[in-house]
Design a protein around this motif. Structure first.
Motif, PDB file in Angstrom:
ATOM      1  N   GLY A  54      23.965  18.311  52.578  1.00  0.00           N
ATOM      2  CA  GLY A  54      24.414  19.050  51.408  1.00  0.00           C
ATOM      3  C   GLY A  54      23.604  18.622  50.193  1.00  0.00           C
ATOM      4  O   GLY A  54      22.575  17.955  50.336  1.00  0.00           O
ATOM      5  N   ALA A  55      24.073  19.004  49.027  1.00  0.00           N
ATOM      6  CA  ALA A  55      23.340  18.706  47.805  1.00  0.00           C
ATOM      7  C   ALA A  55      23.099  17.197  47.657  1.00  0.00           C
ATOM      8  O   ALA A  55      21.989  16.763  47.385  1.00  0.00           O
ATOM      9  CB  ALA A  55      24.101  19.244  46.601  1.00  0.00           C
ATOM     10  N   ASP A  56      24.178  16.389  47.873  1.00  0.00           N
ATOM     11  CA  ASP A  56      23.955  14.957  47.725  1.00  0.00           C
ATOM     12  C   ASP A  56      24.449  14.126  48.904  1.00  0.00           C
ATOM     13  O   ASP A  56      24.243  12.929  48.945  1.00  0.00           O
ATOM     14  CB  ASP A  56      24.580  14.439  46.418  1.00  0.00           C
TER      15      ASP A  56
END
Lengths: 515, 798
Positions: A54-56
């Motif tokens: 995911g994003a982070d």
């Protein structure tokens, strides 16, 4: 292709396009904890977690391994019941809670439940840990909505799920309610389980964009990253099938034992899974899955999001897409009636890159037939924000509340007392999802609601028109007569609620909170 | 959900040996740790032996037909196919009927249901077998097919002769009664939907015998049928089962054809064979719970007491007898449920239809018999303007009114006390008032409530099955290994046996291992069915324990010069007068002194007998009892509903393991609720099962569990000398779910101000509720309607 199973990187060169994740895990990884109960995504015995970057952080979602094409899992981290803990002697909190709560009897469905609850625990934030028991219970039930158990009656499994949720803010006093055991015996659950380290060895995805999971020339599984690549593939492999979630397509493999030698996967094309909220319209990527829609549209389209919870189980919603629901052209699909009353517009793109727009109402031609040309794909679905803001009622009639196919699905949109414009659409009432144009017109021009009081005579006339507009079938889900009666009564139900809400009156409580 | 009452949970039961986990303790299922880790092995999880073949069968496309010609050439030449067999390839017996003949392993020239296996294919993969099995060209000469109970009744076509119970003179009693009524109900069957589908693996042994590993409730029958089909003696066949992924009766007889076909291919090809039915084949090819059409005529007095009952129970057996003799018998034995009928004629019919042969399913006919009496007691209540609970209570068996239609007297009157307790603890009367208030103030939502009892007879009705064996071995390290004739399908039998053995020697349960059920360890076993698993095998295990213990005690008396009373097994120790040894040390000593440390135990149920000629006897050793209160809310516009609250008080005697017993009660209840609400078995006009997948056959999910779900054990010992005075628990709780159906009917009836009880066949799907409500509308139109209950109370399109 490359992926990770229970923290071990795997590299495969020759994967059949239609190889399912379940078959792979059981026959090639010897991971026998993941079971086949139905091979159709209905029972959840094969539930595993699939992690994506995911994003982070890694984002893990529960999916049905039985109908998940292995080819779709490039760069993913697959976690099975065997991989939940670092060592066989250690138990994951969900596993411990399931034992303590007597959550297993025959045990065959158990690994699937464990994985669904582990997925919930991973996704649950502090907010859910501190929420009231009703909220937590709803979250647990939603997490296991795709898991069937024939032995326990679910009560102890729900208790185990609640227990694990509460663990984040562990208060001994509150445990008494949900477990059969004394609080002192539960101390060993207090360990913070973190998912295994993400994707060791798969950093830096290879740059090639298709033919990733290359087999021989005639067969293959392609994951294009852009629409232009997709269009090239459509030219190159005109007989290839498009797959998004695969929740329907893969049944051809697992139920009819067909070969699907060429599959083009739409999941990695960002422009097809984007959800854009514009000031005038929302644009939904056809390959956006239902779980993503739930998250993004919770505020803008609460009625639709509530319907999604009944459209399929959590596992199905983590894979299934709106585009699949539309293009499959089933007369009993749940989303189309909603999209019909929204006057949703489809953006269809062909292999040469040319695109056209068509109202969904015109897209359906006949039973399972659409206007989609052989080299076209559905790219995006557009809904006007103005329409989203209008009062809307969605009702789904089934034998079972959760994860059941509609006998009748009714969607009703009303522009309000001043303009009094009606949009009505049904699933399950005709060979295609269909607007009730005649009835709409009649009600739009009528005085059906006077200061919040419904004119029963006018409603009765509207029902007569519905009867002339539709002639449903009898089948395993309902009789034609019941379907007809439901179409009429759902219209009435919608009208009662519209009228009461428009004039600030009290509406009668619904049996269920949503849909 | 908010309140789980578990009486024995926190206090160790009095009759344990005090070591951790013995009898009376709520220990976890013996495999729980393996279940949650995914390491519990089911047949399909066994490592594949090299060369294993996979099986699929070619299925009849006609419900009733002669096969004119069959061309298997395309099947044989299909990719991966190794062997194809038809009936004439069977070396031994063709018929695998469990009690009566009628179930050919492969159809010959006659097919009698759609899906019947005509030929079988063995191939190198599961998919290859499935793909090949549909390639046959079969020519049929169609014959007239009977597809429904009505068809069978019209044709008077039955798989077995009828049987009748008679008590007193029902015709005269009904005729002279102050009130009479008649009616009928259609009670639909049920698909087992065990999560693990049917499966068997066969491995050839060096003597030409077969080792079958099967998911079966009846390993001895597997052994017998495999031997007969292969024409080899029983001692060459071993049937083994470690656990099933659910059984519910569906693996009592239905597992055998898979085992036999796998064994046949193993013998012919000298290769291991695995035959697993995918879900769709399982739902088409294996038997289900019977549909029943129940018709009655009853007479009763002004107080609602039954004076005479004339009842006909017609079960849809399918094309062959299978277990339908016992199933329809049990329906008849439970047609009284908990009530004294005064005088009764109960006629049981075993209808032949050209559909899959129906089979055992938790309750074994009992649930279907009960539905009749529960229906007409409600009808009586409505006619007399009484609360159905009061009519039910007025008719309960009690001293002086204690003779069943089959002549057995009820001796332990549990239900009057149990119902009284539940009525109070569930606050039934106050909730009844609150519901009336709710119904008066809601236009489209209506609530209903009902309390229904269950009295369920425990014992196999086939007398010879009421026996069991066990084999206990103690090793020199003090570890114990127990094997018995029962099978584990999730019900916790192995756990309870482990507890029984542990308690017998006063050792902790983890000293005791229960090994997989094998016909070469304990022979001639009965099926694990009729809720009898623990009653029979627990007693057999205890018998084995008692034998070894007696030898150990007499050894210790001699060795230590003590009296028997000075030798006590407890807390993992053996107390020897003033001294003590830990259990392993004592066992080691016994071994050195040449004491036999293994024994076979046996048990046969006393007292029971039944004479078919007179239709009288004592078929049951005792009865398990329980009652449930369910409250529901329904939507009159759609027929949708939800179950709001359930309160259960259930009698398991002295519980061997309260957690497991509660698990059986909860699980049985929800399964019963599914049977009566969302699970709808449907056939099309050609006789094809159209509810053939979980996409169109809906068992309950977690959402359907009532939010308030209170379960309490009625903690009184069995009066009969059962294992630690416990009672069987497997089947009885299923029928507690009748309270949900009754509550739905009560809610429907509320729309007529409780003057009329609409017919409500099962399952009571939203559609069926909707039509029942339409019947209420019709009633209101024709009857003198009391104020406040006009049609306007719920708006309905007619």
């Amino acid at each position: 292709m490359r992926f990770v199973v229970n923290n071990v990187p795997v590299e495969l060169v020759d994967v059949a396009a239609d190889m399912t994740l379940l078959r792979y895990l059981r026959s090639q990884q010897n991971l026998m904890g993941t079971k086949e109960g139905c091979a159709s995504g209905d029972c959840g015995a094969c539930t595993v977690l699939v992690g994506r970057q995911g994003a982070d952080a890694m984002v893990y979602e529960a999916v049905n391994a039985c109908i998940c094409p292995l080819g779709s899992l490039q760069d993913c981290h697959i976690v099975t019941v065997e991989g939940l803990t670092p060592a066989p002697g250690v138990m994951h909190p969900v596993q411990a809670a399931m034992v303590e709560c007597h959550g297993s009897q025959c045990g065959f469905c158990t690994p699937g439940f464990v994985m669904s609850l582990a997925g919930l625990q991973l996704a649950a934030g502090n907010e859910l840990a501190k929420a009231d028991e009703d909220t937590q219970r709803a979250a647990v039930i939603d997490a296991i909505s795709g898991n069937l158990c024939r032995c326990t009656g679910y009560r102890p499994i729900i208790a185990a799920g609640l227990f694990v949720l509460k663990e984040a803010s562990l208060k001994e006093a509150s445990l008494k309610k949900t477990t059969l055991k004394k609080p002192a015996q539960t101390a060993r659950f207090v360990q913070n389980w973190v998912p295994n380290a993400p994707l060791a060895g798969t950093g830096g995805a290879p740059a090639d964009t298709h033919n990733r999971n290359l087999s021989d020339g005639a067969s293959g599984y392609w994951q294009p990253h852009t629409e232009i690549e997709l269009q090239q593939l459509l030219v190159e492999y005109p007989h290839a099938r498009l797959v998004a979630g695969g929740t329907d397509l893969m049944l051809e493999v697992t139920q009819q034992y067909k070969n699907l030698p060429q599959l083009i996967d739409l999941n990695r094309i960002e422009s097809l899974s984007e959800i854009l909220i514009g000031s005038d319209e929302i644009v939904l990527g056809a390959a956006a899955n239902y779980s993503a829609l739930e998250k993004t549209l919770a505020e803008l389209a609460p009625e639709f999001v509530a319907l999604l919870k009944r459209l399929g189980s959590r596992q199905i919603r983590n894979r299934g897409t709106l585009g699949g629901n539309i293009c499959n052209a089933s007369p009993i699909a749940d989303a189309p009636p909603y999209l019909l009353v929204m006057d949703a517009e489809l953006e269809l793109v062909n292999s040469k890159g040319g695109s056209r727009r068509e109202l969904l109402a015109h897209f359906y031609r006949n039973y399972k037939q659409t206007s989609l040309a052989a080299d076209e794909y559905l790219a995006r679905i557009r809904i006007a924000r103005a329409r989203l803001a209008q009062p809307l009622k969605l009702f789904k009639i089934t034998k079972r509340y959760e994860d059941d196919i509609s006998a009748v699905m009714g969607a009703f949109c009303w522009s309000g007392a001043t303009t009094n414009e009606f949009k009505i659409a049904f699933g399950g009432m005709a060979a295609i999802p269909k607007r009730a144009s005649v009835t709409e017109q009649f009600l739009t021009g009528s005085n059906w609601c006077v200061s919040g009081d419904v004119d029963e005579g006018i409603l009765a006339q509207a029902c007569e028109l519905l009867r002339s507009e539709f002639s449903p079938l009898s089948d395993v889900r309902a009789s034609a007569a019941y379907r007809m009666a439901m179409a009429c009564n759902l219209l009435k139900k919608a009208c009662y609620e519209f009228a009461a809400e428009a004039f600030g009156k009290v509406t009668e409580a619904r049996l269920f909170h949503h849909a | 959900m908010r309140r789980i009452v578990v009486n024995a949970e926190l206090s160790p039961a009095a009759n344990t040996g005090n070591a951790p986990g013995g009898v009376g303790h709520s220990i976890a299922h013996e495999s729980a740790h393996k279940h949650v880790r995914g390491t519990a092995e089911y047949v399909d999880d066994l490592p594949l032996l090299p060369g294993t073949l996979f099986v699929a069968t070619g299925q009849s496309a006609k419900p009733h037909a002669r096969i004119r010609a069959i061309d298997l050439s395309a099947v044989k030449s299909a990719s991966g196919v190794i062997d194809v067999i038809v009936q004439s390839d069977i070396p031994g017996k063709v018929d695998v009927g469990p009690v009566y003949l009628g179930d050919p392993l492969l159809a010959g020239d006659l097919v009698e249901f759609i899906g019947q296996a005509i030929f079988a294919v063995a191939a190198t993969s599961f998919e290859a077998a499935q793909r090949a099995a549909v390639l046959a060209k079969i020519e049929y000469e169609e014959l007239p097919a009977q597809l429904t109970i009505e068809d069978s009744l019209t044709a008077q076509s039955f798989v077995l002769p009828q049987h009748q119970l008679l008590l007193g003179d029902p015709d005269a009693s009904i005729e002279t009664a102050p009130h009479q009524l008649s009616g009928e109900i259609f009670v639909r069957g049920q698909e087992h939907f065990y999560l693990e589908g049917q499966i068997s693996e066969a491995r050839l042994t060096e003597d030409g015998g077969i080792h079958v590993i099967s998911s079966t409730q009846h390993p001895t029958e597997i052994q017998k049928l495999v031997a007969e089909v292969l024409a080899i003696p029983l001692h060459l066949v071993v049937a083994e089962v470690r656990r099933m992924g659910g059984g519910f009766g569906g693996k009592e007889t239905q597992a055998a054809p898979l085992a036999c076909i796998a064994a046949l291919f193993a013998q012919r090809n000298r290769r291991p064979v695995r035959y697993r039915m995918p879900r769709r084949d399982d739902m088409i090819q294996t038997g289900k719970r019977h549909d029943f059409l129940n018709r009655w005529r009853v007479g009763f007095n002004r107080e609602g007491k039954l004076l005479g009952v004339d009842l006909q129970l017609a079960g849809k057996c399918g094309y062959s007898p299978d277990l339908s003799e016992g199933i329809v018998d049990r329906a008849m034995f439970h047609a009284d449920n908990a009530y004294f009928l005064n005088s009764a004629r109960i006629l049981g019919l075993r209808c032949k239809t050209h559909t899959v042969s129906n089979t055992a399913f938790r309750g074994f006919g009992g649930p279907k018999g009960m539905m009749a009496v529960e229906t007409f007691l409600e009808d009586i209540a409505r006619q007399l303007g009484m609360d159905p609970l009061d009519v039910r209570k007025a008719n309960l068996y009690q001293p002086g009114a204690d003779e069943t239609p089959y002549g057995q007297k009820i001796e332990q009157h549990v239900l009057p006390i149990l119902i009284e307790r539940l009525e109070k603890s569930s606050d039934y009367r106050a909730r009844r008032i609150a519901i009336t208030e709710f119904n008066n103030t809601h236009r489209h939502l209506k609530k209903g409530i009902a309390l229904t009892p269950v009295k369920f007879g425990i014992s196999f009705t086939a007398k010879h099955l009421n026996q069991a064996g066990a084999l206990l071995q103690i090793y020199t390290d003090g570890s114990l290994l127990i094997n018995h004739g029962g099978t584990e399908m999730g019900q916790g039998l192995y756990t309870k046996i482990q507890q029984i053995v542990a308690s017998a020697f006063g050792v902790s349960v983890n000293r005791v291992m229960v090994s997989s059920t094998r016909t070469d360890k304990v022979p001639n076993t009965s099926p694990t069915a009729a809720s009898s698993g623990t009653d029979l095998n627990g007693m057999a295990a205890k018998d084995a324990c008692d034998q070894i213990k007696a030898d150990l005690v007499s050894f210790a008396c001699e060795h230590f010069n003590l009296a028997p009373a000075q030798i006590i097994f407890k807390n993992d120790l053996v107390i020897l007068g003033e001294n003590q040894l830990d259990f392993p040390a004592f066992i080691k000593l016994a071994y050195i002194n040449r004491v036999a440390l293994s024994a076979t135990g046996h048990y046969r149920t006393p007292k029971i007998h039944y004479d078919r000629a007179t239709a009288k006897g004592q078929p049951f050793l005792y009865f398990a009892n329980g009652a449930a209160v369910s409250e529901v809310t329904l939507d009159c516009l759609t027929g949708e509903y939800k179950v709001d609250q359930v309160d259960i008080l259930h009698d398991v005697g002295k519980s061997l393991n309260p957690a497991i017993d509660i698990g059986q009660i909860e699980g049985g209840f929800i399964q019963g609720m599914g049977w009566l609400t969302t699970e709808e078995l449907l056939w099309d006009e050609q006789g094809r099962v159209i509810s053939n997948s979980p996409a169109n056959y809906k068992i309950p999910t977690a959402f359907d569990v009532p939010e308030i779900f209170n379960i309490e054990l009625f903690d009184e010992p069995n009066l009969e000398n059962t294992i630690h005075l416990s009672k069987a628990v497997g089947e009885p709780p299923l029928m507690l779910a009748i309270s949900v159906w009754a509550a739905l009917r009560d809610a429907c009836s509320s729309t007529t101000n409780y003057q009329f009880s609409p017919r409500l066949d099962t399952p009571a799907t939203p559609e069926r509720i909707y039509w029942a409500l339409q019947d209420c509308v019709a009633f209101n139109k024709t009857a003198a309607v009391k104020p406040g209950t006009t049609e306007e109370d719920f708006n309905v399109t007619t």
